[in-house]
Design a protein around this motif. Structure first.
Motif, PDB file in Angstrom:
ATOM      1  N   TYR A  71     -10.357   3.192   0.748  1.00 14.25           N
ATOM      2  CA  TYR A  71     -11.201   4.381   0.839  1.00 14.25           C
ATOM      3  C   TYR A  71     -12.619   4.019   1.274  1.00 14.25           C
ATOM      4  O   TYR A  71     -13.211   4.672   2.134  1.00 14.25           O
ATOM      5  CB  TYR A  71     -11.273   5.097  -0.517  1.00 14.25           C
ATOM      6  CG  TYR A  71      -9.945   5.532  -1.090  1.00 14.25           C
ATOM      7  CD1 TYR A  71      -8.837   5.748  -0.280  1.00 14.25           C
ATOM      8  CD2 TYR A  71      -9.794   5.721  -2.468  1.00 14.25           C
ATOM      9  CE1 TYR A  71      -7.624   6.147  -0.821  1.00 14.25           C
ATOM     10  CE2 TYR A  71      -8.587   6.124  -3.016  1.00 14.25           C
ATOM     11  CZ  TYR A  71      -7.503   6.334  -2.183  1.00 14.25           C
ATOM     12  OH  TYR A  71      -6.315   6.723  -2.732  1.00 14.25           O
ATOM     13  N   LYS A  98      -5.058  -3.560 -10.335  1.00 16.53           N
ATOM     14  CA  LYS A  98      -6.148  -2.586 -10.372  1.00 16.53           C
ATOM     15  C   LYS A  98      -6.812  -2.550 -11.749  1.00 16.53           C
ATOM     16  O   LYS A  98      -8.043  -2.564 -11.857  1.00 16.53           O
ATOM     17  CB  LYS A  98      -5.639  -1.190 -10.004  1.00 16.53           C
ATOM     18  CG  LYS A  98      -6.741  -0.153 -10.018  1.00 16.53           C
ATOM     19  CD  LYS A  98      -6.220   1.262  -9.787  1.00 16.53           C
ATOM     20  CE  LYS A  98      -7.340   2.277  -9.978  1.00 16.53           C
ATOM     21  NZ  LYS A  98      -6.868   3.677  -9.841  1.00 16.53           N
ATOM     22  N   HIS A 114      -4.205  -0.041  -4.937  1.00 19.37           N
ATOM     23  CA  HIS A 114      -3.863   1.366  -5.144  1.00 19.37           C
ATOM     24  C   HIS A 114      -3.047   1.483  -6.432  1.00 19.37           C
ATOM     25  O   HIS A 114      -1.910   1.007  -6.510  1.00 19.37           O
ATOM     26  CB  HIS A 114      -3.048   1.908  -3.960  1.00 19.37           C
ATOM     27  CG  HIS A 114      -3.813   1.906  -2.665  1.00 19.37           C
ATOM     28  ND1 HIS A 114      -4.544   2.990  -2.230  1.00 19.37           N
ATOM     29  CD2 HIS A 114      -3.963   0.948  -1.721  1.00 19.37           C
ATOM     30  CE1 HIS A 114      -5.105   2.705  -1.064  1.00 19.37           C
ATOM     31  NE2 HIS A 114      -4.767   1.471  -0.728  1.00 19.37           N
ATOM     32  N   SER A 126      -1.146  -4.128  -5.828  1.00 17.29           N
ATOM     33  CA  SER A 126      -1.937  -3.336  -4.894  1.00 17.29           C
ATOM     34  C   SER A 126      -3.238  -2.925  -5.553  1.00 17.29           C
ATOM     35  O   SER A 126      -3.313  -2.784  -6.780  1.00 17.29           O
ATOM     36  CB  SER A 126      -1.157  -2.086  -4.462  1.00 17.29           C
ATOM     37  OG  SER A 126      -1.918  -1.279  -3.595  1.00 17.29           O
ATOM     38  N   ASN A 145     -12.079   1.339  -4.571  1.00 19.30           N
ATOM     39  CA  ASN A 145     -10.883   1.143  -3.744  1.00 19.30           C
ATOM     40  C   ASN A 145     -11.273   0.643  -2.354  1.00 19.30           C
ATOM     41  O   ASN A 145     -12.043   1.295  -1.637  1.00 19.30           O
ATOM     42  CB  ASN A 145     -10.124   2.466  -3.643  1.00 19.30           C
ATOM     43  CG  ASN A 145      -8.851   2.344  -2.827  1.00 19.30           C
ATOM     44  OD1 ASN A 145      -8.890   2.286  -1.613  1.00 19.30           O
ATOM     45  ND2 ASN A 145      -7.720   2.332  -3.514  1.00 19.30           N
ATOM     46  N   ASP A 199     -11.345   6.207  -8.462  1.00 21.59           N
ATOM     47  CA  ASP A 199     -11.114   4.863  -7.934  1.00 21.59           C
ATOM     48  C   ASP A 199     -12.227   4.517  -6.936  1.00 21.59           C
ATOM     49  O   ASP A 199     -11.979   4.254  -5.762  1.00 21.59           O
ATOM     50  CB  ASP A 199      -9.747   4.835  -7.240  1.00 21.59           C
ATOM     51  CG  ASP A 199      -9.247   3.419  -6.931  1.00 21.59           C
ATOM     52  OD1 ASP A 199      -9.913   2.457  -7.359  1.00 21.59           O
ATOM     53  OD2 ASP A 199      -8.210   3.303  -6.256  1.00 21.59           O
ATOM     54  N   ARG A 254       0.873  -1.163   0.000  1.00 19.67           N
ATOM     55  CA  ARG A 254       0.000   0.000   0.000  1.00 19.67           C
ATOM     56  C   ARG A 254       0.914   1.218   0.000  1.00 19.67           C
ATOM     57  O   ARG A 254       2.102   1.096   0.332  1.00 19.67           O
ATOM     58  CB  ARG A 254      -0.936  -0.039   1.219  1.00 19.67           C
ATOM     59  CG  ARG A 254      -1.991  -1.145   1.084  1.00 19.67           C
ATOM     60  CD  ARG A 254      -2.743  -1.443   2.360  1.00 19.67           C
ATOM     61  NE  ARG A 254      -3.769  -2.476   2.120  1.00 19.67           N
ATOM     62  CZ  ARG A 254      -4.382  -3.149   3.080  1.00 19.67           C
ATOM     63  NH1 ARG A 254      -4.089  -2.917   4.360  1.00 19.67           N
ATOM     64  NH2 ARG A 254      -5.289  -4.060   2.783  1.00 19.67           N
TER      65      ARG A 254
END
Length: 444
Positions: free
Chosen positions: A223, A46, A37, A35, A220, A217, A11
């Motif tokens: 978040y 992602k 992210h 990740s 995510n 995002d 992260r």
């Protein structure tokens, strides 16, 4: 022929730290960061996840996951269990597709990660298991100077422990002044931390919801789950927690000395140690489980309830009031040491908390259905045994050293910093790296 890389789950706040660890453990092997992210994802996770989520259909079947595994993932993840089931399943299946794609593409020799704390990591772990890819999950330890290898709380026998080390740690843990490094050192530090938690949480729901929606995002995990959790514990003012400070049993208010006195140390929640480490999943809704336990023991036991020093004030609004309304509950000041309460109690109830180990080490009966890693087989009693008289306290140095050996065999020397404060050059990881290399060479 190109050597297979190591997959390193990172992260943004621990990327440099885990890169340093991987480089030290496998100096001649390339590493690929994965990740959710995008800023630190090198492995394509992602991108693959969003592509899978966009094209997923209502009737899509899992690639490899069994339905009982899917049910377990949905239950344990603090995000998935908080959103509508249809959307949660769509996220889960999209993540499975993306993770299988990443593993197919990179064909890693091993995966280095924090311990499982989300559906993303649980799916990675299950996929690695199926492919015989070693998954090394790291987590700090309650014994100062050690860390642990575990994916989902399971005990991993990582080394042989010399008797001299067992003797030294036994003496350390039996000291009445012993306290893990991650706990506040004073009442002032405890209250300061509580105010800081409350102030930060005032802005978290709006901040992380805006971050999720404006960052491009929206799916995510960090978040989204942080926004949901912060809303659950949001309070306009810091919550009052009034607990007594008992020196002995006679200091306790309105206590029925005819009932067994049981110590219930509250754990941090939501937390991987409950969500993923407990075999008894009834604890996942932690506050409801605690209140139910107090209700079912109202006529038979007096329960000492002490807030976790690192979570003071960070519960759902009204939880402390509901605790205080339980007729058999006595709230104890969060700054009182667990050892002090162990001395005056007849037993301890835990989910997976390590206060259970401290109690068992001192011969006190420990009640749990969660199979915590730190208690050897046949040491803990099932919760159902509360219906019987509490066994007498038994202090036995031979048993104590067997328990210390049991724990130390699953711990490795080294300090693992897991709060984002690690700094290159300031926090050397050479001891951790050496311990991990030896454990991996051992074949764990």
């Amino acid at each position: 022929m190109v050597s297979p890389p190591v997959l390193v789950y990172v992260r943004p706040w621990n990327m440099a730290q885990f890169s340093d660890l991987a480089q030290g453990i496998w100096p001649d092997v390339s590493q690929v960061h994965v990740s959710e992210h995008g800023a630190v994802d090198q492995g394509g996770l992602k991108t693959a996840f969003y592509a899978a989520y966009k094209h997923i259909s209502e009737d899509l079947q899992p690639l490899c996951l069994a339905e009982d595994q899917i049910a377990d993932i949905l239950l344990r993840c603090r995000l998935l269990r908080s959103i509508p089931l249809r959307r949660a399943r769509r996220l889960l299946l999209a993540a499975e597709q993306a993770i299988e794609e990443v593993l197919d593409h990179h064909k890693p020799r091993a995966m280095l990660s924090i311990t499982v704390d989300s559906y993303i990591l649980q799916i990675f772990y299950l996929a690695c298991q199926r492919r015989n890819i070693p998954f090394y999950g790291l987590v700090p330890s309650f014994i100062n100077g050690y860390f642990r290898l575990t994916a989902m709380g399971e005990r991993v026998v990582a080394r042989d422990v010399p008797q001299q080390e067992i003797d030294a740690v036994t003496e350390q843990l039996l000291s009445t002044s012993y306290k893990p490094d991650f706990l506040p050192k004073s009442s002032h530090a405890l209250r300061t931390k509580a105010r800081k938690l409350w102030r930060r949480n005032l802005v978290k729901p709006a901040y992380f919801e805006a971050r999720r929606r404006l960052s491009g995002d929206p799916l995510n995990y960090h978040y989204w789950s942080t926004s949901i959790t912060a809303r659950r514990y949001w309070s306009l003012r810091i919550q009052d927690y009034d607990g007594c400070i008992p020196r002995n049993r006679t200091d306790l208010p309105t206590i029925s000395l005819e009932k067994p006195l049981i110590f219930l140390p509250l754990q941090m929640s939501p937390e991987a140690t409950i969500d993923y480490w407990s075999t008894d999943t009834s604890w996942i809704d932690y506050e409801a489980r605690v209140l139910k336990l107090l209700k079912t023991t109202a006529d038979s036991h007096t329960i000492l309830v002490k807030e976790h020093p690192n979570l003071l004030g960070f519960r759902s609004p009204g939880f402390y009031r509901r605790l205080a309304e339980c007729s058999n509950a006595i709230l104890v000041d969060a700054g009182v040491s667990a050892n002090q309460l162990i001395q005056i109690s007849d037993g301890v109830i835990i989910c997976t908390g390590t206060v259970g180990f401290e109690a068992a080490l001192r011969g006190l009966p420990v009640y749990t259905n969660s199979a915590p890693f730190h208690l050897p087989d046949n040491v803990a009693l099932p919760l159902e045994e509360l219906a019987k008289p509490c066994p007498a306290r038994q202090n036995n140095i031979t048993v104590q050293k067997l328990m210390i050996r049991h724990v130390l065999e699953g711990l490795l020397p080294g300090e693992f910093i897991n709060d984002g404060s690690w700094q290159q050059g300031r926090n050397p990881q050479s001891e951790m790296i050496n311990s991990l290399r030896q454990a991996i060479e051992r074949g764990i």
